[in-house]
Design an enzyme around this catalytic site. Structure first.
Site, PDB file in Angstrom:
ATOM      1  N   HIS A 136      -7.037   4.704   1.693  1.00 56.90           N
ATOM      2  CA  HIS A 136      -6.497   4.363   0.373  1.00 56.90           C
ATOM      3  C   HIS A 136      -6.606   5.493  -0.635  1.00 56.90           C
ATOM      4  CE1 HIS A 136      -5.745   0.267   1.575  1.00 56.90           C
ATOM      5  NE2 HIS A 136      -6.850   0.381   2.287  1.00 56.90           N
ATOM      6  N   LYS A 162       0.198   4.176   4.656  1.00 59.87           N
ATOM      7  CA  LYS A 162       0.060   3.707   3.279  1.00 59.87           C
ATOM      8  C   LYS A 162       0.779   4.667   2.340  1.00 59.87           C
ATOM      9  CE  LYS A 162      -3.466   0.664   4.690  1.00 59.87           C
ATOM     10  NZ  LYS A 162      -4.784   0.514   5.261  1.00 59.87           N
ATOM     11  N   ASP A 194     -13.279   7.329   5.925  1.00 55.53           N
ATOM     12  CA  ASP A 194     -11.945   6.747   6.072  1.00 55.53           C
ATOM     13  C   ASP A 194     -11.249   6.822   4.714  1.00 55.53           C
ATOM     14  OD1 ASP A 194      -9.735   5.068   6.248  1.00 55.53           O
ATOM     15  OD2 ASP A 194     -10.752   3.536   7.438  1.00 55.53           O
ATOM     16  N   SER A 200     -10.943  -0.666   0.503  1.00 61.51           N
ATOM     17  CA  SER A 200      -9.615  -1.279   0.566  1.00 61.51           C
ATOM     18  C   SER A 200      -9.477  -2.566  -0.234  1.00 61.51           C
ATOM     19  CB  SER A 200      -9.243  -1.535   2.018  1.00 61.51           C
ATOM     20  OG  SER A 200     -10.172  -2.407   2.623  1.00 61.51           O
ATOM     21  N   ASN A 257       0.823  -1.209   0.000  1.00 60.46           N
ATOM     22  CA  ASN A 257       0.000   0.000   0.000  1.00 60.46           C
ATOM     23  C   ASN A 257       0.859   1.262   0.000  1.00 60.46           C
ATOM     24  OD1 ASN A 257      -2.446  -1.494   0.242  1.00 60.46           O
ATOM     25  ND2 ASN A 257      -2.005  -1.778   2.414  1.00 60.46           N
ATOM     26  N   HIS A 316     -13.961  -1.277   6.724  1.00 66.43           N
ATOM     27  CA  HIS A 316     -12.784  -1.922   7.317  1.00 66.43           C
ATOM     28  C   HIS A 316     -13.065  -2.439   8.737  1.00 66.43           C
ATOM     29  CE1 HIS A 316      -8.552  -1.820   8.973  1.00 66.43           C
ATOM     30  NE2 HIS A 316      -8.314  -2.319   7.774  1.00 66.43           N
ATOM     31  N   GLU A 328     -15.868   4.413   3.626  1.00 67.09           N
ATOM     32  CA  GLU A 328     -14.505   4.671   3.151  1.00 67.09           C
ATOM     33  C   GLU A 328     -14.622   5.468   1.868  1.00 67.09           C
ATOM     34  OE1 GLU A 328     -12.267   0.955   2.901  1.00 67.09           O
ATOM     35  OE2 GLU A 328     -13.136   0.295   4.790  1.00 67.09           O
TER      36      GLU A 328
END
Ligand SMILES: *Cc1c(COP(=O)(O)O)cnc(C)c1O
Length: 390
Positions: free
Chosen positions: A209, A240, A206, A181, A50, A136, A177
Site C-alpha cells: 500500500h 494496487k 511488504d 492495509s 486500491n 496480511h 508492512e
C-alpha cells in the site's frame, strides 16, 4: 440445476456466517472506469479501490496493454524456468531492482504468491519468524507454510518485538508492512531496522500500500525514511498503485537466485503473460516520472481532505500520508448496516470484518484515489455524517 445436499456441516457453517453478520458474497459490476462504478442499473462513486493513482483505467494503461498484446499476444506458455521467461520479464525485473535500490528482483503472478514462495524458501524448521499482529494473510500463511516457529508482536510494539528477538532461536526474520492495509498507519521502520540489526535478524517489508504512493518517485516508505539498505526483502504488489497485476520481491542477487531455485509459487506456476510485463515496464516509468509526482500529490491532497472531513464529524484517524482511511465502528452488524446505507446513497465503501480484522473492530475502509474530485470527497463527508447518525 438441482440443488444438491452437501455432506459434512457446510450448511451449518453458512448459516453461522449469516447469523454472525460475517456472510460475504460476490457482486459483479457492469462497468468500472476508475471512480464511477455501474451495476444493477445504478451508479456509485467508488471509495474502495486500491488503484490509488487511477492508472488501471487510464489511457496510458490501455495503450501499454494494447501495444503489448499486439507484440506478444496472450499467455506465456510455460513456467519461467521452462520457456516462459521473455526479455520483457527480465527487463521489468531489472527496472524494479533499480526502482527499489537492490541488486535484483523477481516477479510473481501475484503479491500473495510472492509471500508464499519467498518466506518458505528462506526459513524452515528451527528458525523463527516474528510478525506484526496486523500482517496480511499472505504473510501469515507463508510463515505457517515454512515450518518455522512463529512469534507475533502487538501492532507496532517495539518493546515486545525486542523481547521476541532476545529469545528467538535459529535464523530470525522480522516481517511487517510499511503501510498497513486495513488501518492505513505506518510501521516505525527506522526503529524496527535498528532492532533487526542489533539482533542479527533479517527484515521483510511488504509495501503493497506504499509503493507508487509514497517516497521519492513512488519508491515506497522505506525510501522515504531512508531505510532501503537495511531492508533485506522488499515485497510489493503490481496490482494496487501499479493498476495491473502481479507482485515482486526485490533483494540481493543471491537471494533472488535462491528464490529462482526454491520458491515453489514461482517455479510451479506459468509465467505471467508477456504483455503484462511489457505494460508494467511502461507503468513503472510513468510512476517514476513527474506525472507520477503529480498523481501522488493528488492522492495526498485527497487523503488530507478526507481526514479533515472525518475529524470534522468526530472520527479520528492516524496522521499519515497513505490513502487508506478506516472508520472503525466495532460491531459487525452495525458496520454492515452503515456500509449498505452508504451504498443506497451512491457510495461504494466496503465493510471490513472478521477474519480480515479482529472481531468487534469492524470498519468502513475508505480509500482515496488521485482521480476523486474535491466535490466527491465533500459529498462523502456529508453522506457519512448522515449515515452515522443513530
Ligand atoms: C493486497 C496485498 C497483498 C497481495 O497482493 P496481490 O497482488 O493482490 O496478491 C499482499 N500484502 C498486502 C499487505 C496486501 O494488501
Amino acid at each position: 440445476m438441482q440443488e444438491r445436499t452437501e455432506p459434512w456441516d457446510i450448511t451449518a457453517q453458512l448459516d453461522e456466517l449469516r447469523t454472525q453478520g460475517l456472510w460475504r458474497e460476490l457482486r459483479p459490476l457492469d462497468e468500472l472506469d476508475g471512480i464511477t462504478v455501474r451495476a444493477e442499473g445504478r451508479e456509485w462513486i467508488n471509495f474502495s479501490s486500491n488503484d490509488y493513482l487511477g492508472l488501471a483505467h487510464s489511457a496510458e494503461m490501455r495503450q501499454a496493454l494494447t501495444e503489448g498484446i499486439a507484440k506478444y499476444g496472450g499467455g506465456s506458455g510455460a513456467s519461467r524456468l521452462v520457456c516462459g521467461t521473455h526479455r520483457a520479464h527480465a527487463e521489468l525485473e531489472e527496472a524494479l531492482a533499480d526502482f527499489k535500490g537492490t541488486a535484483a528482483a523477481l516477479t510473481f503472478s501475484s503479491g500473495f504468491a510472492v509471500a508464499l514462495g519467498t518466506i518458505p524458501a528462506l526459513m524452515g524448521a528451527g528458525d523463527t519468524i516474528i510478525l506484526d499482529k496486523l500482517c496480511h494473510a499472505s504473510l501469515v500463511d507463508a510463515a505457517r507454510l515454512s515450518g518455522a516457529t512463529i512469534r507475533v508482536f502487538p501492532h507496532n510494539h517495539l518493546e515486545k518485538l525486542e523481547r521476541l528477538l532476545q529469545t528467538a532461536k535459529g535464523r530470525m526474520l522480522v516481517v511487517t508492512e510499511s503501510i498497513f492495509s486495513m488501518d492505513g498507519d505506518a510501521a516505525p521502520l527506522r526503529e524496527i531496522a535498528a532492532l533487526k540489526a542489533k539482533y542479527g535478524a533479517w527484515l521483510l517489508v511488504d509495501e503493497a500500500h506504499a509503493v507508487g504512493v509514497l517516497g521519492p518517485q513512488g519508491r515506497g516508505l522505506t525510501a522515504e525514511l531512508g531505510v532501503n539498505q537495511q531492508v533485506d526483502l522488499h515485497l510489493g504488489t503490481l496490482s494496487k498503485a501499479f493498476g495491473l497485476s502481479g507482485g515482486y520481491l526485490a533483494a540481493s542477487r543471491q537471494v533472488i537466485d535462491l528464490l529462482i531455485n526454491r520458491a515453489r509459487s514461482f517455479i510451479y506456476s506459468t509465467a505471467p503473460p508477456i504483455h503484462l510485463a511489457h505494460a508494467l515496464g511502461i507503468i513503472l516509468d510513468l510512476i517514476r516520472s513527474d506525472r507520477g509526482d503529480t498523481l501522488r500529490a493528488q492522492v495526498r491532497n485527497h487523503a488530507l481532505q478526507t481526514q479533515n472531513l472525518l475529524s470534522g464529524i468526530g472520527i479520528a484517524s492516524h496522521a499519515n500520508e497513505a490513502a487508506i482511511l478506516p472508520v472503525i465502528l466495532g460491531e459487525e452488524s452495525r458496520a454492515m448496516e452503515i456500509s449498505s446505507r452508504l451504498r443506497e446513497t451512491g457510495f461504494l465503501i466496503p465493510c471490513i470484518r472478521y477474519p480480515t480484522v479482529a472481531r468487534g473492530s469492524a470498519r468502513l475502509r475508505i480509500t482515496v484515489s488521485a482521480l476523486h474530485s474535491a466535490a466527491q470527497i465533500h459529498a462523502l463527508g456529508t453522506t457519512l455524517q448522515e449515515a452515522l447518525r443513530p
